[in-house]
Each structure stands twice: as C-alpha cells, then as structure tokens.
Motif scaffolding. Structure first.
Motif, short mmCIF file in Angstrom:
data_model
loop_
_atom_site.label_atom_id
_atom_site.label_comp_id
_atom_site.label_asym_id
_atom_site.label_seq_id
_atom_site.Cartn_x
_atom_site.Cartn_y
_atom_site.Cartn_z
N ARG A 91 0.81 -0.99 -0.03
CA ARG A 91 0.10 0.08 0.06
C ARG A 91 0.78 1.27 0.04
O ARG A 91 1.85 1.19 0.66
N CYS A 92 0.60 2.30 -0.85
CA CYS A 92 1.37 3.52 -1.05
C CYS A 92 1.25 3.97 0.34
O CYS A 92 -0.06 4.52 0.78
N GLU A 93 2.55 4.73 0.89
CA GLU A 93 2.49 5.36 2.12
C GLU A 93 1.76 6.63 2.17
O GLU A 93 1.41 7.48 3.01
N ASN A 94 1.94 7.18 0.84
CA ASN A 94 1.34 8.61 0.49
C ASN A 94 -0.22 8.49 0.33
O ASN A 94 -0.83 9.40 1.05
N CYS A 95 -0.60 7.97 -0.65
CA CYS A 95 -1.97 7.97 -0.95
C CYS A 95 -2.85 6.85 -0.50
O CYS A 95 -4.08 6.56 -0.76
N GLN A 96 -2.18 5.89 0.04
CA GLN A 96 -3.00 4.53 0.67
C GLN A 96 -3.60 3.68 -0.35
O GLN A 96 -4.03 2.55 -0.05
N ILE A 112 6.03 3.65 -2.18
CA ILE A 112 4.97 4.70 -2.60
C ILE A 112 4.74 4.32 -4.00
O ILE A 112 5.48 3.54 -4.59
N CYS A 113 3.68 4.60 -4.64
CA CYS A 113 3.10 4.07 -5.91
C CYS A 113 3.74 4.91 -7.02
O CYS A 113 4.34 6.01 -6.78
N VAL A 114 3.61 4.49 -8.10
CA VAL A 114 4.06 5.33 -9.39
C VAL A 114 3.72 6.71 -9.38
O VAL A 114 4.33 7.51 -9.65
N LYS A 115 2.33 6.84 -9.09
CA LYS A 115 1.97 8.26 -9.32
C LYS A 115 2.57 9.36 -8.27
O LYS A 115 2.94 10.34 -8.59
N CYS A 116 2.76 8.77 -7.12
CA CYS A 116 3.25 9.76 -6.02
C CYS A 116 4.78 9.86 -6.30
O CYS A 116 5.42 10.52 -5.53
N ASN A 117 5.48 8.87 -6.86
CA ASN A 117 6.83 8.79 -7.11
C ASN A 117 7.24 9.95 -8.09
O ASN A 117 8.40 10.40 -8.23
ZN LIG Z 1 0.36 6.85 -4.00
#
Ligand SMILES: [Zn+2]
Length: 118
Positions: A91-96, A112-117
C-alpha cells in the motif's frame, strides 16, 4: 494483496537483505554498539609514502559512500519487511492506494506508488 504474492515478495526481500548484509560486511565492519549501523573499514596499505596515504584516504571515501548507499538500501528493505509483518505491505504510504504489482516486482521495497513517485 494475496497471501501467496506477499510471501513471494517477502522471499525476494529477504534474499536481497542477506546479499546486502554480505556486501556491507565485506566493505564495512558492523558497529558493535549501534544496532544496524556499519562503519566503513579504513584500509591499511601501509604508510611509507604520501602517495599511498592519499590512496588510502580515497579508498576509504569510496568505501564510505558505497557503505552509505548500501545502508540506505538495506534500511528500505527492512522497512518493507516490517510492513509485511504489520500487514500494510503493498500500500502506498502517501495515498494509501495499492501499489502496482509490476512496480513491486521490479522493486519489492517500494513504499510509494508510481503516481506519488513522480
Ligand atoms: Zn500513492
């Protein structure tokens, strides 16, 4: 995420962790007083000439930066293993949101996911 997949990533992470610890122990000695901390070894090539001394320092510095890079990677992998224990892995630490499995396959320690990276 399915349990089987988490187990697969866990195995990968543990293998990477072992490899990193091996690499670290070859260039650094483990600090006995600080857990999970490594000190770069200061190589001893003799101190007969100033040339050799300069080489010693350069070698120490390159060990030190490599040691730091390995230590950061190791910390990331350990953190990922902790997330597996806590059940928050993947699970992404930023957007869950769930992190894309392809991303985890390439980088199982991703937090973190690709989007948040971006
Ligand atoms: Zn994310």
């Amino acid at each position: 995420m399915e349990k089987e997949k988490i187990e697969k990533f866990k195995k990968q992470l543990e293998e990477r962790k072992n490899k990193l610890e091996e690499e670290l122990s070859s260039i650094a000695k483990k600090d006995p007083l600080v857990k999970n901390d490594y000190d770069a070894k200061f190589p001893d090539y003799g101190t007969q000439s100033s040339d050799e001394e300069a080489f010693e320092v350069a070698s120490y510095e390159s060990n030190l930066s490599m040691e730091q890079a390995l230590e950061i990677k190791l910390a990331e992998i350990k953190a990922a293993l902790e997330r597996i224990e806590k059940g928050t892995y993947g699970r992404c630490e930023n957007c869950q949101e769930e992190i894309d499995e392809k991303r985890l396959e390439a980088m199982p320690e991703a937090k973190i996911c690709v989007k948040c990276n971006k």
